[in-house]
Design a protein around this motif. Structure first.
Motif, PDB file in Angstrom:
ATOM      1  N   HIS A  80       3.488   8.072  13.998  1.00  0.00           N
ATOM      2  CA  HIS A  80       2.858   9.269  13.679  1.00  0.00           C
ATOM      3  C   HIS A  80       3.298  10.022  12.699  1.00  0.00           C
ATOM      4  N   ALA A  81       4.468   9.680  11.853  1.00  0.00           N
ATOM      5  CA  ALA A  81       5.166  10.254  10.772  1.00  0.00           C
ATOM      6  C   ALA A  81       4.410   9.796   9.276  1.00  0.00           C
ATOM      7  N   THR A  82       3.776  10.851   8.769  1.00  0.00           N
ATOM      8  CA  THR A  82       3.210  10.520   7.772  1.00  0.00           C
ATOM      9  C   THR A  82       3.157  11.682   6.823  1.00  0.00           C
ATOM     10  N   SER A  83       3.228  11.417   5.500  1.00  0.00           N
ATOM     11  CA  SER A  83       3.243  12.452   4.545  1.00  0.00           C
ATOM     12  C   SER A  83       1.787  12.837   4.093  1.00  0.00           C
ATOM     13  N   LYS A  84       0.876  11.984   4.695  1.00  0.00           N
ATOM     14  CA  LYS A  84      -0.533  12.056   4.159  1.00  0.00           C
ATOM     15  C   LYS A  84      -1.663  12.856   4.656  1.00  0.00           C
ATOM     16  N   ILE A  85      -1.368  13.214   5.792  1.00  0.00           N
ATOM     17  CA  ILE A  85      -2.539  14.097   6.348  1.00  0.00           C
ATOM     18  C   ILE A  85      -1.858  15.130   6.991  1.00  0.00           C
ATOM     19  N   SER A 138       7.702   7.417  -6.129  1.00  0.00           N
ATOM     20  CA  SER A 138       8.141   9.095  -5.921  1.00  0.00           C
ATOM     21  C   SER A 138       9.744   8.682  -5.118  1.00  0.00           C
ATOM     22  N   GLY A 139       9.919   7.612  -4.212  1.00  0.00           N
ATOM     23  CA  GLY A 139      10.984   7.349  -3.277  1.00  0.00           C
ATOM     24  C   GLY A 139      10.951   8.558  -2.190  1.00  0.00           C
ATOM     25  N   MET A 140      12.200   8.787  -1.422  1.00  0.00           N
ATOM     26  CA  MET A 140      11.870   9.829  -0.227  1.00  0.00           C
ATOM     27  C   MET A 140      13.193  10.517  -0.362  1.00  0.00           C
ATOM     28  N   GLU A 155       0.888  -1.233   0.148  1.00  0.00           N
ATOM     29  CA  GLU A 155       0.013  -0.090   0.069  1.00  0.00           C
ATOM     30  C   GLU A 155       0.870   1.224  -0.116  1.00  0.00           C
ATOM     31  N   ASN A 156       1.967   1.192   0.878  1.00  0.00           N
ATOM     32  CA  ASN A 156       2.684   2.179   0.798  1.00  0.00           C
ATOM     33  C   ASN A 156       3.334   2.585  -0.832  1.00  0.00           C
ATOM     34  N   ALA A 157       3.701   1.586  -1.333  1.00  0.00           N
ATOM     35  CA  ALA A 157       4.312   1.636  -2.768  1.00  0.00           C
ATOM     36  C   ALA A 157       3.109   2.289  -3.738  1.00  0.00           C
TER      37      ALA A 157
HETATM   38  P1  ADP Z   1       1.470   5.938   6.590  1.00  0.00           P
HETATM   39  O1  ADP Z   1       1.276   5.058   5.123  1.00  0.00           O
HETATM   40  O2  ADP Z   1       0.095   5.740   7.192  1.00  0.00           O
HETATM   41  O3  ADP Z   1       1.646   7.363   6.306  1.00  0.00           O
HETATM   42  P2  ADP Z   1       3.586   4.299   7.127  1.00  0.00           P
HETATM   43  O4  ADP Z   1       4.340   4.127   8.116  1.00  0.00           O
HETATM   44  O5  ADP Z   1       3.263   3.414   6.191  1.00  0.00           O
HETATM   45  O6  ADP Z   1       2.538   5.434   7.371  1.00  0.00           O
HETATM   46  O7  ADP Z   1       4.772   5.317   6.233  1.00  0.00           O
HETATM   47  C1  ADP Z   1       5.127   6.400   6.617  1.00  0.00           C
HETATM   48  C2  ADP Z   1       5.539   7.642   5.672  1.00  0.00           C
HETATM   49  O8  ADP Z   1       6.711   6.988   4.890  1.00  0.00           O
HETATM   50  C3  ADP Z   1       4.527   7.512   4.300  1.00  0.00           C
HETATM   51  O9  ADP Z   1       3.456   8.688   4.834  1.00  0.00           O
HETATM   52  C4  ADP Z   1       5.430   8.001   3.146  1.00  0.00           C
HETATM   53  O10 ADP Z   1       5.563   9.559   3.181  1.00  0.00           O
HETATM   54  C5  ADP Z   1       6.774   7.244   3.381  1.00  0.00           C
HETATM   55  N1  ADP Z   1       6.679   6.125   2.842  1.00  0.00           N
HETATM   56  C6  ADP Z   1       6.434   5.006   3.012  1.00  0.00           C
HETATM   57  N2  ADP Z   1       6.645   3.874   1.865  1.00  0.00           N
HETATM   58  C7  ADP Z   1       7.137   4.524   1.134  1.00  0.00           C
HETATM   59  C8  ADP Z   1       7.442   4.272  -0.195  1.00  0.00           C
HETATM   60  N3  ADP Z   1       7.353   2.817  -0.657  1.00  0.00           N
HETATM   61  N4  ADP Z   1       7.665   5.125  -1.017  1.00  0.00           N
HETATM   62  C9  ADP Z   1       7.735   6.576  -0.751  1.00  0.00           C
HETATM   63  N5  ADP Z   1       7.306   6.981   0.485  1.00  0.00           N
HETATM   64  C10 ADP Z   1       7.156   5.930   1.246  1.00  0.00           C
END
Ligand code: ADP
Ligand code: MG
Length: 625
Positions: free
Chosen positions: A77-82, A63-65, A34-36
């Motif tokens: 609680h580290a998330t880029s999504k909210i 996208s990578g990080m 799901e992260n991918a």
């Molecule tokens: P969430 O998916 O709930 O945000 P996760 O712990 O699964 O929390 O992931 C934390 C953060 O790490 C994500 O919000 C995203 O920004 C980054 N991340 C995780 N997996 C990937 C990935 N495969 N590619 C890019 N960013 C990722």
């Protein structure tokens, strides 16, 4: 008294959270996939070793990080999504809690390699039990690769709790299927212990389903489409004639996320009403798109339930659109889906030739009137029924010698089943006839096409035909499997059955036992098996259902030891083969059943511990008068 409340250290909090997020290797697979997808990958590769116990790796081209994000991604609680609370109600992504990576890193050895498009070099981070052990610059393609090794290495209780590799792998494949089906345009590969298990090219939903479930699936699918303000529905339902006895292929996706919904499942079944054979379940692959505001997915992170704002409307739309499709594609006789469905002719009756109904209940029958009695008797002989068999003495009767002359079977049955009408003139007729004839030879009677009634010294015995047969077949199969003494019947034409890869892999695990039982497998491809001989206790038309049921049972309960595996196999197949309630049994068959039952090692119960017969003593009967 001093203060006693302490804040839990982060790694402990993470371990606790991990208990919720990660139940088994498959949970890790789901989170990583799901992260991918959230990272907008177009190609995702899943690599598994030892059913995920030693390695789960997901490689994506998303996208990578950045360096900072890579490090932060493992924080709780580290998330880029909210960013704000409002974002919660507009979610288009899978994850949002920022819990998964932190949890996984708390209970495994994790290696992350990631690089964004615009960066020259990538970042490599290694973490063990929440401790970062190294962070380096690395050369890696755009995207992210996460390896999770030695899951639960620091929680032995959880690690020991994991099931066999076969079971854990199946859970992983289930998750893989769900994610892959929800994203058919993304290319997915899966490898297990170095071998390719799935190779799913970018395609459409239909093609994806076919790639997963095998080539023959295509012809079984009926498309469903519906667009309203509330919901867009698209997808497929399986044609009724392909409905299975097990619930295997039933999938709902809401906004590209797999969900379970008994309520919507009910809507699908309602659409199939009258089209399915008893106890069979339709396949479906249904994709619903709704406004994210109208659903609540903010529940337990790993749960797949969902709450809809307007459930009732959704139910009605789903049901009617499926009915419509089945009608349009000519698989259902009913086009007018506003009509009361209880008025519809069940599909299976439509194709049947008209038959004169047989009269099942003789309402005028009076057991205390002699004239009627002989009338019943003659009607039974009209139908070629053998009411009385002299050579009926079987081994079981030695247990219950003779019959007390004063007990008339008629009264016995009448009183115990005061609420039960006699089934047919045959039964009542034969009851009287046996009474007239020499008592002491045990005639059997079939009641409601469900029970076999017969007399014993102390009174009477009522045998449940299905359960009794289950016991008989079960013991025979067990003997055959353990002694490899089965008798096969050669098929005139080999039987080719198609299954999914997963199902074939499962059958593979019990192939030897099946062969001992009398199956002969000629060939086996990735999606088909060819059978040239089957056990003599089964018939050709039962085989497909029998294997389906077996797969279902194996999936739901796979014991590790050889013995219980054999037992499970025999139980599952006995259940499939055993004669059903509703089947009329000839006199000889009834007697065979009773005799064979009492010849069993454990006649009183079915393999899963249900009683096979009850007795009613004359004393008990007397008390009722
Ligand atoms: P969430 O998916 O709930 O945000 P996760 O712990 O699964 O929390 O992931 C934390 C953060 O790490 C994500 O919000 C995203 O920004 C980054 N991340 C995780 N997996 C990937 C990935 N495969 N590619 C890019 N960013 C990722
Ligand atoms: Mg996530």
């Amino acid at each position: 008294m001093s203060d006693i409340i302490q804040l839990l250290p982060d790694h402990v909090a993470n371990q606790i959270a991990a208990g919720e997020v990660v139940q088994r290797p498959a949970s890790v697979v789901k989170e990583l996939l799901e992260n991918a997808i959230d990272a907008k990958a177009t190609y995702i590769k899943l690599i598994i070793k030892e059913a995920g116990k030693t390695l789960i790796q997901v490689i994506d081209d998303g996208s990578g990080m950045s360096v900072t994000d890579a490090r932060l991604s493992f924080e709780r609680h580290a998330t880029s999504k909210i960013k704000t609370a409002e974002d919660l109600f507009q979610l288009e992504t899978k994850g949002f809690r920022g819990e998964a990576l932190a949890s996984i890193a708390a209970i495994a050895h994790v290696e992350l390699k990631t690089k964004q498009e615009e960066d020259e070099v990538g970042t490599e981070i290694k973490i063990e039990g929440s401790e970062v052990t190294s962070q380096e610059v690395c050369v890696t393609p755009k995207g992210t690769s996460i390896s999770v090794k030695n899951l639960f290495y620091n929680i032995p209780a959880r690690r020991n709790f994991l099931k066999s590799n076969a079971v854990e792998l199946r859970h992983i494949i289930d998750e893989f299927h769900r994610v892959a089906m929800a994203h058919s345009t993304i290319k997915f590969d899966m490898y297990h212990n170095g071998a390719e298990v799935f190779n799913l090219p970018s395609s459409n939903d239909r093609q994806r389903i076919v790639n997963i479930f095998g080539g023959k699936t295509n012809e079984k699918l009926v498309p469903v489409t519906e667009e309203t303000d509330l919901v867009t529905i698209h997808g497929f339902v399986g044609k009724p004639q392909y409905a299975k006895r097990t619930r295997g292929e039933q999938f709902f996706f809401v906004n590209n996320r797999f969900i379970k919904s008994p309520y919507l499942n009910h809507a699908v079944n309602a659409a199939f009403e009258g089209l399915l054979k008893d106890k069979s379940h339709p396949s479906y692959f249904l994709y619903l798109t709704v406004d994210p505001i109208s659903i609540d997915i903010n529940i337990h992170p790993t749960k797949t339930e969902i709450k809809f704002e307007d459930e009732h409307a959704l139910y009605a739309m789903l049901r009617s659109s499926i009915k419509h499709s089945l009608g349009q594609f000519n698989v259902a006789p009913v086009l007018d889906f506003d009509r009361d469905s209880s008025m519809d002719t069940p599909y299976e009756y439509k194709s049947k030739a008209v038959q004169t109904p047989t009269i099942e209940v003789d309402r005028s029958f009076n057991p205390f009137k002699d004239e009627k009695t002989s009338g019943g008797g003659s009607s039974s002989s009209d139908k070629g029924y053998t009411p009385f068999k002299k050579e009926s003495a079987g081994s079981w009767e030695n247990l219950y010698v003779g019959l007390d002359a004063e007990v008339t079977p008629t009264k016995t049955v009448e009183n115990d089943f005061s609420s039960v009408e006699f089934e047919s003139t045959e039964v009542t007729g034969s009851l009287f006839e046996s009474d007239d004839k020499k008592i002491g030879h045990h005639t059997t009677y079939q009641l409601r096409k469900k029970y076999i009634v017969t007399t014993i010294k102390s009174g009477m015995v009522i045998v449940n035909q299905h359960r009794a047969h289950e016991r008989i077949v079960y013991e025979e199969l067990l003997r055959n499997i353990t002694m490899a003494s089965a008798v096969s019947q050669q098929l005139l034409f080999p039987l080719t059955l198609s299954f999914s890869k997963k199902e074939i892999a499962l059958l593979e695990t019990v192939k030897e036992q099946l062969e001992n039982m009398g199956f002969v497998f000629a060939e086996q491809s990735l999606s088909e098996i060819e059978i040239t001989a089957i056990p003599s206790v089964t018939s050709e038309k039962e085989v497909s259902l029998l294997l389906e049921q077996l797969i279902h049972d194996l999936e739901n309960e796979v014991p590790d030891s050889g013995f219980s595996q054999t037992d499970l196999l025999a139980r599952s197949i006995a259940k499939s083969i055993a004669v059903r309630t509703g089947v009329e049994l000839a006199q000889e068959q009834q007697q065979y059943m009773v005799n064979s039952l009492f010849a069993c090692t454990e006649p009183a119960i079915t393999p899963d511990n249900k009683p096979t017969f009850i007795t009613l003593t004359v004393d008990e009967i007397d008390k009722k008068f």
